[in-house]
Design a protein around this motif. Structure first.
Motif, short mmCIF file in Angstrom:
data_model
loop_
_atom_site.label_atom_id
_atom_site.label_comp_id
_atom_site.label_asym_id
_atom_site.label_seq_id
_atom_site.Cartn_x
_atom_site.Cartn_y
_atom_site.Cartn_z
N LEU A 73 0.83 -1.20 0.00
CA LEU A 73 0.00 0.00 0.00
C LEU A 73 0.86 1.26 0.00
O LEU A 73 0.36 2.35 -0.19
CB LEU A 73 -0.89 0.03 1.25
CG LEU A 73 -2.02 -0.99 1.33
CD1 LEU A 73 -2.66 -0.94 2.71
CD2 LEU A 73 -3.06 -0.73 0.27
N CYS A 74 2.16 1.09 0.26
CA CYS A 74 3.02 2.24 0.52
C CYS A 74 4.18 2.31 -0.46
O CYS A 74 4.31 1.50 -1.35
CB CYS A 74 3.54 2.15 1.95
SG CYS A 74 2.25 1.80 3.15
N GLN A 75 5.04 3.31 -0.25
CA GLN A 75 6.17 3.55 -1.13
C GLN A 75 7.49 3.31 -0.41
O GLN A 75 7.56 3.41 0.81
CB GLN A 75 6.13 5.00 -1.64
CG GLN A 75 4.87 5.32 -2.44
CD GLN A 75 4.78 6.80 -2.70
OE1 GLN A 75 4.44 7.58 -1.82
NE2 GLN A 75 5.08 7.19 -3.91
N PRO A 76 8.58 3.03 -1.15
CA PRO A 76 9.87 2.76 -0.50
C PRO A 76 10.65 4.04 -0.20
O PRO A 76 10.48 5.05 -0.86
CB PRO A 76 10.59 1.91 -1.54
CG PRO A 76 10.06 2.38 -2.84
CD PRO A 76 8.63 2.78 -2.59
N LEU A 77 11.52 3.96 0.78
CA LEU A 77 12.37 5.08 1.14
C LEU A 77 13.78 4.58 1.41
O LEU A 77 13.96 3.57 2.08
CB LEU A 77 11.82 5.78 2.39
CG LEU A 77 12.69 6.93 2.95
CD1 LEU A 77 12.70 8.10 1.98
CD2 LEU A 77 12.17 7.35 4.31
N LEU A 78 14.76 5.27 0.90
CA LEU A 78 16.16 4.93 1.11
C LEU A 78 16.59 5.28 2.52
O LEU A 78 16.44 6.41 2.96
CB LEU A 78 17.02 5.70 0.10
CG LEU A 78 18.52 5.47 0.17
CD1 LEU A 78 18.85 4.04 -0.18
CD2 LEU A 78 19.22 6.43 -0.79
N LEU A 79 17.13 4.28 3.26
CA LEU A 79 17.59 4.52 4.63
C LEU A 79 19.10 4.58 4.73
O LEU A 79 19.64 5.39 5.44
CB LEU A 79 17.11 3.39 5.56
CG LEU A 79 15.63 3.34 5.90
CD1 LEU A 79 15.37 2.21 6.87
CD2 LEU A 79 15.16 4.65 6.46
N PHE A 80 19.76 3.67 4.06
CA PHE A 80 21.20 3.54 4.23
C PHE A 80 21.85 3.15 2.91
O PHE A 80 21.31 2.33 2.17
CB PHE A 80 21.49 2.47 5.29
CG PHE A 80 22.94 2.15 5.44
CD1 PHE A 80 23.73 2.89 6.30
CD2 PHE A 80 23.52 1.11 4.74
CE1 PHE A 80 25.08 2.59 6.45
CE2 PHE A 80 24.86 0.80 4.88
CZ PHE A 80 25.64 1.55 5.75
N THR A 81 22.97 3.76 2.61
CA THR A 81 23.75 3.37 1.44
C THR A 81 25.21 3.28 1.86
O THR A 81 25.72 4.13 2.59
CB THR A 81 23.62 4.39 0.30
OG1 THR A 81 24.42 5.52 0.60
CG2 THR A 81 22.18 4.77 0.06
N THR A 82 25.89 2.27 1.41
CA THR A 82 27.30 2.13 1.77
C THR A 82 28.14 3.20 1.09
O THR A 82 29.21 3.55 1.59
CB THR A 82 27.83 0.74 1.37
OG1 THR A 82 27.49 0.49 0.01
CG2 THR A 82 27.24 -0.33 2.25
N LEU A 83 27.69 3.72 -0.01
CA LEU A 83 28.44 4.79 -0.66
C LEU A 83 28.43 6.07 0.17
O LEU A 83 29.39 6.84 0.17
CB LEU A 83 27.86 5.09 -2.06
CG LEU A 83 28.11 4.01 -3.12
CD1 LEU A 83 27.49 4.42 -4.44
CD2 LEU A 83 29.59 3.74 -3.29
N GLU A 84 27.36 6.28 0.91
CA GLU A 84 27.27 7.47 1.74
C GLU A 84 27.77 7.21 3.16
O GLU A 84 28.48 8.04 3.75
CB GLU A 84 25.83 7.97 1.81
CG GLU A 84 25.66 9.19 2.69
CD GLU A 84 24.22 9.66 2.77
OE1 GLU A 84 23.98 10.66 3.44
OE2 GLU A 84 23.36 8.99 2.16
#
Length: 604
Positions: free
Chosen positions: A361-372
């Motif tokens: 029902l919902c949308q995804p959100l970026l939490l963590f990236t190894t590049l950052e």
């Protein structure tokens, strides 16, 4: 023809299918009764079916005060008066619902509306019940008069046995049943589900029709056979038959062009004309060949879906609001809203079609990236903890793509103390996207014969290897959104059948038992993959690989976050997830996770 023929138009009934042989039903054993119902023991004798219905319904445990035939006789004149029954306005809880007439004569057709209005008078707590007109119409065929039909329907509605669910009477119950059906389709009708995803903008809208297929479109001879078994076995039968209908639709229509502009209309037309391709006996045979989860597991899934709807504030149908939409195409994975260095929009849509309905029902959100945030497992945990479920995507230096859907919060790894212990639920799965698409679910889903349900084992968290000890997980907290498919609900053949996910400061492991589906080292740099017993998977990529990019994230997120842009870099690891601490009324939080990444842009 008999005392139960008052409302029947015998010119519409298939008289050739009726037997005049005198039959009696004397058995009281549930298992014997279940077999007789499935075999159609009383299906060909109109009088016997009427008597069986009366007996089964009279045995339904009900509220202390349940309206009976005498109540109907007292109120019907006051409520209906001298008005023509065809002009009677229907209550809102069946507004826009189909009112099938099956094989009723004119008197029977008129009786449907009268009984609905009297039920509305006696059951003010009913707020949404689209199946009611069909149930009334069906029972009128087997009732001596309107009052008797009214009493039987009231007993079905007033059932107070918490383990015996019969008819949805609220929008929340109905909508969660649609989501539950969608989850079952995803697991048991994968080919049909893939077709729905391909041709429909909103899959949940298609699945929201599932009760209409049964209580509206299905011909009389078919719904009566379904109802025979439903009165004995309960709500689970409805899921079985709807799944069988979808399987037959896909089989008959596979490769053919759509007959209309709407897949919904095509399925409705197929069900209406099902006699052209499938007999009632074949439909039930197909339905009971499906090895569904236990009634307990389906109830847990339904509860999880209800809680998800409550958290979204979706509990009552409002004319000004559209039903919740499964965000599988236009929001979360729309080309303009979604950018990834690992997967294309099409590939993300494939993944999105696999996740449970309550999170779709919902949308995804970026939490963590190894590049950052750097290639640090401890930082991965610090950004991912407090969120569930999470999605992990991996691209190797050989350009292979694989990943995992993980149902539980990574903070649960601490319950094993300093020992590497497995946790998670049977909703976890692993997959590969390149060089070809393949999903591997919990082995028990495709092979339920490997485990029986019912008894709960005390140890759910399993050791990550034979040299590591297990730790005990307490019973499900009441605020958990994902109690579905907990390993302790099953009598598993071995501990290796429930090694879903494990993590320590040294590594992440997904899937266990005679191998590991995924193993990632502490630097999120190297990994391994092999067959494992939990998912019965093939290696997801080269058995030993170097990570080029790793992405991940959570599934629901705040409504104001409309655009998630993932930067392009050579080495990237991301994780998606849901805020597991969010209480009722809170918006779901989605997360993604990545390694060595430049700043992520999230634009309104």
């Amino acid at each position: 023809m008999d005392e139960y023929s008052r409302f029947v138009d015998w010119d519409k009934m298939d008289v050739s299918a009726q037997s005049q042989d005198t039959k009696e039903l004397t058995c009281t054993d549930f298992h014997e009764l279940k077999q007789l119902a499935r075999q159609g023991y009383w299906a060909k004798n109109h009088c016997l079916r009427a008597k069986v219905y009366h007996k089964l319904i009279s045995n339904i445990p009900c509220r202390t005060v349940t309206p009976d035939a005498n109540v109907y006789r007292d109120i019907v004149v006051k409520i209906v008066g001298k008005r023509n029954s065809s002009s009677l306005p229907l209550p809102e809880f069946v507004d826009n619902s189909l009112i099938p007439t099956y094989c009723l004569n004119a008197e029977g057709v008129g009786a449907i509306r009268k009984i609905i209005l009297c039920i509305a008078n006696q059951f003010p707590d009913i707020s949404f019940c689209p199946a009611l007109p069909s149930v009334i119409a069906l029972l009128l065929h087997y009732s001596k008069d309107e009052a008797e039909c009214f009493e039987q329907v009231c007993r079905i509605l007033a059932c107070n046995d918490p383990s015996k669910r019969l008819i949805d009477q609220t929008f929340l119950a109905f909508e969660s049943s649609c989501m539950t059906f969608g989850d079952l389709v995803n697991k048991y009708c994968q080919a049909a589900h893939k077709l729905m995803v391909a041709v429909s903008e909103d899959v949940l809208e298609v699945y929201s029709d599932w009760q209409r297929w049964l209580f509206g479109e299905l011909p009389m001879a078919y719904i009566a056979r379904v109802f025979d078994v439903f009165l004995v076995e309960g709500y689970k039968v409805l899921y079985r038959v709807a799944l069988a209908l979808l399987k037959f639709f896909h089989k008959v229509r596979a490769g053919q062009p759509m007959e209309s502009d709407s897949i919904q209309q095509d399925i409705r037309a197929f069900v209406r004309d099902i006699a052209k391709s499938v007999s009632p006996e074949r439909l039930l045979e197909k339905a009971f060949a499906i090895r569904l989860f236990s009634r307990k597991e389906i109830q847990l899934l339904q509860m999880a879906n209800e809680k998800a709807l409550q958290q979204k504030g979706i509990t009552v149908k409002q004319k000004s609001l559209a039903p919740p939409k499964r965000q599988n195409v236009h929001l979360a994975v729309h080309a303009e809203n979604f950018k990834s260095e690992i997967v294309s929009v099409k590939e993300m849509r494939d993944i999105w079609s696999w996740i449970p309905e309550r999170f779709a029902l919902c949308q995804p959100l970026l939490l963590f990236t190894t590049l950052e945030h750097g290639c640090s497992l401890s930082r991965f945990y610090s950004h991912s903890e407090g969120h569930e479920p999470t999605l992990l995507l991996i691209k190797t230096t050989a350009k292979e793509v694989c990943g995992a859907y993980l149902s539980s919060d990574w903070s649960e790894r601490r319950r094993g103390g300093n020992k590497l212990s497995f946790f998670g639920t049977g909703e976890c799965f692993v997959f590969r996207l390149q060089p070809e698409v393949e999903r591997y679910e919990w082995v028990i889903i495709k092979h339920p014969e490997l485990a029986s349900t019912g008894a709960e084992t005390e140890n759910h968290t399993q050791p990550a290897s034979s040299t590591l000890s297990s730790s005990s997980i307490p019973s499900d907290p009441s605020d958990r959104l994902s109690p579905f498919l907990a390993a302790r609900h099953f009598n598993l053949p071995s501990k290796t059948a429930s090694m879903f996910m494990a993590g320590s400061s040294e590594c992440i492991i997904i899937g266990g038992g005679d191998g590991q589906a995924l193993y990632l080292d502490a630097d999120l740099n190297h990994g391994r993959t092999s067959h494992c017993n939990t998912f019965n998977n093939q290696p997801l990529c080269s058995e030993s690989f170097q990570i080029s990019i790793l992405e991940g994230g959570v599934l629901p997120f705040p409504a104001h976050t409309k655009h998630v842009q993932w930067p392009s870099h050579s080495r990237d690891t991301r994780v998606f997830g849901r805020d597991s601490s969010a209480g009722p009324g809170c918006e779901d939080i989605m997360c993604l996770c990545s390694s060595k990444l430049s700043p992520v842009s999230i634009r309104d």
